[in-house]
Design a protein around this motif. Structure first.
Motif, PDB file in Angstrom:
ATOM      1  N   HIS A 209       0.792  -1.123  -0.139  1.00  0.00           N
ATOM      2  CA  HIS A 209      -0.056   0.053  -0.276  1.00  0.00           C
ATOM      3  C   HIS A 209       0.721   1.155  -0.029  1.00  0.00           C
ATOM      4  O   HIS A 209       0.353   2.335  -0.298  1.00  0.00           O
ATOM      5  CB  HIS A 209      -0.923   0.146   1.209  1.00  0.00           C
ATOM      6  CG  HIS A 209      -0.084   0.071   2.550  1.00  0.00           C
ATOM      7  ND1 HIS A 209      -0.095  -0.915   3.310  1.00  0.00           N
ATOM      8  CD2 HIS A 209       0.051   1.284   3.151  1.00  0.00           C
ATOM      9  CE1 HIS A 209       0.697  -0.448   4.264  1.00  0.00           C
ATOM     10  NE2 HIS A 209       0.604   0.842   4.541  1.00  0.00           N
ATOM     11  N   GLU A 210       2.079   0.963   0.286  1.00  0.00           N
ATOM     12  CA  GLU A 210       3.103   2.339   0.193  1.00  0.00           C
ATOM     13  C   GLU A 210       3.616   2.557  -1.171  1.00  0.00           C
ATOM     14  O   GLU A 210       4.103   3.527  -1.372  1.00  0.00           O
ATOM     15  CB  GLU A 210       4.295   2.149   1.235  1.00  0.00           C
ATOM     16  CG  GLU A 210       3.856   1.889   2.550  1.00  0.00           C
ATOM     17  CD  GLU A 210       4.805   2.104   3.696  1.00  0.00           C
ATOM     18  OE1 GLU A 210       6.047   2.337   3.093  1.00  0.00           O
ATOM     19  OE2 GLU A 210       4.838   1.842   4.810  1.00  0.00           O
ATOM     20  N   TYR A 211       3.282   1.801  -2.043  1.00  0.00           N
ATOM     21  CA  TYR A 211       3.830   1.724  -3.555  1.00  0.00           C
ATOM     22  C   TYR A 211       2.646   2.879  -4.322  1.00  0.00           C
ATOM     23  O   TYR A 211       1.719   2.890  -3.833  1.00  0.00           O
ATOM     24  CB  TYR A 211       3.647   0.651  -4.208  1.00  0.00           C
ATOM     25  CG  TYR A 211       5.188  -0.180  -4.127  1.00  0.00           C
ATOM     26  CD1 TYR A 211       5.268  -0.775  -2.677  1.00  0.00           C
ATOM     27  CD2 TYR A 211       6.057   0.059  -5.056  1.00  0.00           C
ATOM     28  CE1 TYR A 211       6.479  -1.434  -2.518  1.00  0.00           C
ATOM     29  CE2 TYR A 211       7.395  -0.752  -4.639  1.00  0.00           C
ATOM     30  CZ  TYR A 211       7.440  -1.466  -3.640  1.00  0.00           C
ATOM     31  OH  TYR A 211       8.742  -2.069  -3.211  1.00  0.00           O
ATOM     32  N   ASP A 212       3.435   3.694  -4.893  1.00  0.00           N
ATOM     33  CA  ASP A 212       2.678   4.831  -5.849  1.00  0.00           C
ATOM     34  C   ASP A 212       1.980   4.627  -7.191  1.00  0.00           C
ATOM     35  O   ASP A 212       0.870   5.009  -7.476  1.00  0.00           O
ATOM     36  CB  ASP A 212       3.571   6.065  -5.590  1.00  0.00           C
ATOM     37  CG  ASP A 212       4.127   6.677  -4.527  1.00  0.00           C
ATOM     38  OD1 ASP A 212       5.224   6.820  -4.443  1.00  0.00           O
ATOM     39  OD2 ASP A 212       3.035   6.709  -3.365  1.00  0.00           O
ATOM     40  N   PHE A 213       2.824   3.763  -7.857  1.00  0.00           N
ATOM     41  CA  PHE A 213       2.426   3.451  -9.238  1.00  0.00           C
ATOM     42  C   PHE A 213       2.480   2.150  -9.541  1.00  0.00           C
ATOM     43  O   PHE A 213       3.366   1.419  -8.936  1.00  0.00           O
ATOM     44  CB  PHE A 213       3.563   4.213 -10.316  1.00  0.00           C
ATOM     45  CG  PHE A 213       3.604   5.574  -9.899  1.00  0.00           C
ATOM     46  CD1 PHE A 213       4.728   6.161  -9.513  1.00  0.00           C
ATOM     47  CD2 PHE A 213       2.630   6.571 -10.013  1.00  0.00           C
ATOM     48  CE1 PHE A 213       5.123   7.513  -9.325  1.00  0.00           C
ATOM     49  CE2 PHE A 213       2.838   7.883  -9.917  1.00  0.00           C
ATOM     50  CZ  PHE A 213       4.048   8.456  -9.333  1.00  0.00           C
ATOM     51  N   TRP A 214       1.491   1.555 -10.161  1.00  0.00           N
ATOM     52  CA  TRP A 214       1.182   0.241 -10.478  1.00  0.00           C
ATOM     53  C   TRP A 214       1.315  -0.330 -11.904  1.00  0.00           C
ATOM     54  O   TRP A 214       0.348   0.636 -12.714  1.00  0.00           O
ATOM     55  CB  TRP A 214       0.110  -0.392  -9.794  1.00  0.00           C
ATOM     56  CG  TRP A 214       0.394  -0.524  -8.392  1.00  0.00           C
ATOM     57  CD1 TRP A 214       0.320   0.412  -7.351  1.00  0.00           C
ATOM     58  CD2 TRP A 214       0.634  -1.889  -7.663  1.00  0.00           C
ATOM     59  NE1 TRP A 214       0.471   0.062  -5.955  1.00  0.00           N
ATOM     60  CE2 TRP A 214       1.029  -1.335  -5.952  1.00  0.00           C
ATOM     61  CE3 TRP A 214       0.979  -3.002  -7.891  1.00  0.00           C
ATOM     62  CZ2 TRP A 214       1.140  -2.271  -5.232  1.00  0.00           C
ATOM     63  CZ3 TRP A 214       1.513  -3.983  -6.816  1.00  0.00           C
ATOM     64  CH2 TRP A 214       1.470  -3.441  -5.360  1.00  0.00           C
ATOM     65  N   GLY A 215       1.753  -1.366 -12.385  1.00  0.00           N
ATOM     66  CA  GLY A 215       1.392  -1.730 -13.707  1.00  0.00           C
ATOM     67  C   GLY A 215      -0.093  -2.375 -13.674  1.00  0.00           C
ATOM     68  O   GLY A 215      -0.639  -2.710 -12.842  1.00  0.00           O
ATOM     69  N   GLN A 216      -0.397  -3.026 -15.089  1.00  0.00           N
ATOM     70  CA  GLN A 216      -1.364  -3.837 -14.991  1.00  0.00           C
ATOM     71  C   GLN A 216      -1.612  -5.231 -14.912  1.00  0.00           C
ATOM     72  O   GLN A 216      -2.631  -5.939 -14.960  1.00  0.00           O
ATOM     73  CB  GLN A 216      -2.042  -3.505 -16.759  1.00  0.00           C
ATOM     74  CG  GLN A 216      -1.548  -4.226 -17.752  1.00  0.00           C
ATOM     75  CD  GLN A 216      -0.048  -4.111 -17.936  1.00  0.00           C
ATOM     76  OE1 GLN A 216       0.626  -3.115 -17.628  1.00  0.00           O
ATOM     77  NE2 GLN A 216       0.587  -4.984 -18.718  1.00  0.00           N
ATOM     78  N   GLY A 217      -0.144  -5.835 -14.874  1.00  0.00           N
ATOM     79  CA  GLY A 217      -0.073  -6.921 -14.381  1.00  0.00           C
ATOM     80  C   GLY A 217       0.136  -7.789 -15.911  1.00  0.00           C
ATOM     81  O   GLY A 217      -0.278  -7.663 -16.966  1.00  0.00           O
ATOM     82  N   THR A 218       0.902  -9.230 -15.572  1.00  0.00           N
ATOM     83  CA  THR A 218       1.094  -9.982 -16.551  1.00  0.00           C
ATOM     84  C   THR A 218       1.081 -11.437 -16.039  1.00  0.00           C
ATOM     85  O   THR A 218       1.503 -11.765 -14.928  1.00  0.00           O
ATOM     86  CB  THR A 218       2.412  -9.861 -17.258  1.00  0.00           C
ATOM     87  OG1 THR A 218       2.672 -10.598 -18.203  1.00  0.00           O
ATOM     88  CG2 THR A 218       3.634 -10.153 -16.389  1.00  0.00           C
ATOM     89  N   GLN A 219       0.120 -12.180 -16.777  1.00  0.00           N
ATOM     90  CA  GLN A 219      -0.257 -13.710 -16.084  1.00  0.00           C
ATOM     91  C   GLN A 219       1.008 -14.533 -16.453  1.00  0.00           C
ATOM     92  O   GLN A 219       1.654 -14.705 -17.617  1.00  0.00           O
ATOM     93  CB  GLN A 219      -1.215 -14.225 -16.976  1.00  0.00           C
ATOM     94  CG  GLN A 219      -1.825 -15.656 -16.634  1.00  0.00           C
ATOM     95  CD  GLN A 219      -2.259 -15.623 -15.225  1.00  0.00           C
ATOM     96  OE1 GLN A 219      -3.115 -14.793 -14.767  1.00  0.00           O
ATOM     97  NE2 GLN A 219      -1.632 -16.462 -14.559  1.00  0.00           N
ATOM     98  N   VAL A 220       1.584 -15.132 -15.547  1.00  0.00           N
ATOM     99  CA  VAL A 220       2.624 -16.179 -15.427  1.00  0.00           C
ATOM    100  C   VAL A 220       1.609 -17.661 -14.883  1.00  0.00           C
ATOM    101  O   VAL A 220       1.235 -17.757 -13.999  1.00  0.00           O
ATOM    102  CB  VAL A 220       3.648 -16.261 -14.572  1.00  0.00           C
ATOM    103  CG1 VAL A 220       4.506 -17.248 -14.438  1.00  0.00           C
ATOM    104  CG2 VAL A 220       4.480 -14.777 -14.856  1.00  0.00           C
ATOM    105  N   THR A 221       1.905 -18.604 -16.028  1.00  0.00           N
ATOM    106  CA  THR A 221       1.268 -19.818 -15.728  1.00  0.00           C
ATOM    107  C   THR A 221       2.364 -21.115 -15.880  1.00  0.00           C
ATOM    108  O   THR A 221       2.769 -21.106 -16.845  1.00  0.00           O
ATOM    109  CB  THR A 221       0.114 -20.301 -16.643  1.00  0.00           C
ATOM    110  OG1 THR A 221      -0.999 -19.269 -16.351  1.00  0.00           O
ATOM    111  CG2 THR A 221      -0.595 -21.704 -16.294  1.00  0.00           C
ATOM    112  N   VAL A 222       2.446 -21.904 -14.896  1.00  0.00           N
ATOM    113  CA  VAL A 222       3.434 -22.816 -14.776  1.00  0.00           C
ATOM    114  C   VAL A 222       2.587 -24.042 -14.826  1.00  0.00           C
ATOM    115  O   VAL A 222       1.984 -24.469 -13.588  1.00  0.00           O
ATOM    116  CB  VAL A 222       4.330 -22.724 -13.655  1.00  0.00           C
ATOM    117  CG1 VAL A 222       5.462 -23.786 -13.614  1.00  0.00           C
ATOM    118  CG2 VAL A 222       4.943 -21.350 -13.722  1.00  0.00           C
ATOM    119  N   SER A 223       2.614 -24.800 -15.874  1.00  0.00           N
ATOM    120  CA  SER A 223       1.843 -26.120 -15.791  1.00  0.00           C
ATOM    121  C   SER A 223       2.251 -26.880 -16.962  1.00  0.00           C
ATOM    122  O   SER A 223       2.872 -26.503 -17.800  1.00  0.00           O
ATOM    123  CB  SER A 223       0.360 -25.671 -16.173  1.00  0.00           C
ATOM    124  OG  SER A 223      -0.318 -27.177 -16.247  1.00  0.00           O
ATOM    125  N   SER A 224       2.188 -28.214 -16.531  1.00  0.00           N
ATOM    126  CA  SER A 224       2.643 -29.356 -17.722  1.00  0.00           C
ATOM    127  C   SER A 224       1.311 -29.739 -18.715  1.00  0.00           C
ATOM    128  O   SER A 224       1.537 -30.598 -19.440  1.00  0.00           O
ATOM    129  CB  SER A 224       3.039 -30.533 -16.840  1.00  0.00           C
ATOM    130  OG  SER A 224       2.217 -30.813 -16.122  1.00  0.00           O
TER     131      SER A 224
END
Length: 126
Positions: A111-126
């Motif tokens: 909550h102390e961070y001022d700027f955020w990106g939109q996010g990127t999905q990481v999926t680890v699966s076989s």
């Protein structure tokens, strides 16, 4: 306009690797601490790694215990970008990964961070 944009996520098999990028526009990343956070479905957001600013904070680096020895965070000031290299990925690393920026010291709650990106999905699966 101050903006962070993540990229590099995707689907990878267990044991594989990915490199996430966090590119900044509108401000100089080197003056900011940059944190990588992740949030899996049904779970709270957690800090993964962070790198403090070079001015007054020595660029210190921190890692969550769950990723130590597997993930590496770094800066490329010329490209105004922070990277997170993730090796030996596990299914439990599956989440949306976000980068965020705050002045100076990076070791802080989200909550102390001022700027955020939109996010990127990481999926680890076989």
């Amino acid at each position: 306009q101050l903006q962070l944009v993540e990229s590099g996520g995707g689907l990878v098999q267990p044991g594989g690797s990915l490199r996430l990028s966090c590119a900044a526009s509108g401000f100089t990343l080197d003056y900011y601490g940059i944190g990588w956070f992740r949030q899996a479905p049904g779970k709270e957001r957690e800090g993964v790694s962070c790198i403090s600013s070079s001015d007054g904070s020595d660029g210190r680096i921190y890692y969550a215990e769950s990723v130590k020895g597997r993930f590496t965070i770094s800066r490329d000031n010329a490209k105004n970008t922070v990277y997170l290299v993730m090796n030996s990925l596990k299914p439990e690393d599956t989440a949306v990964y976000y980068c965020a920026a705050k002045r100076h010291v990076c070791y802080a709650p989200s909550h102390e961070y001022d700027f955020w990106g939109q996010g990127t999905q990481v999926t680890v699966s076989s």
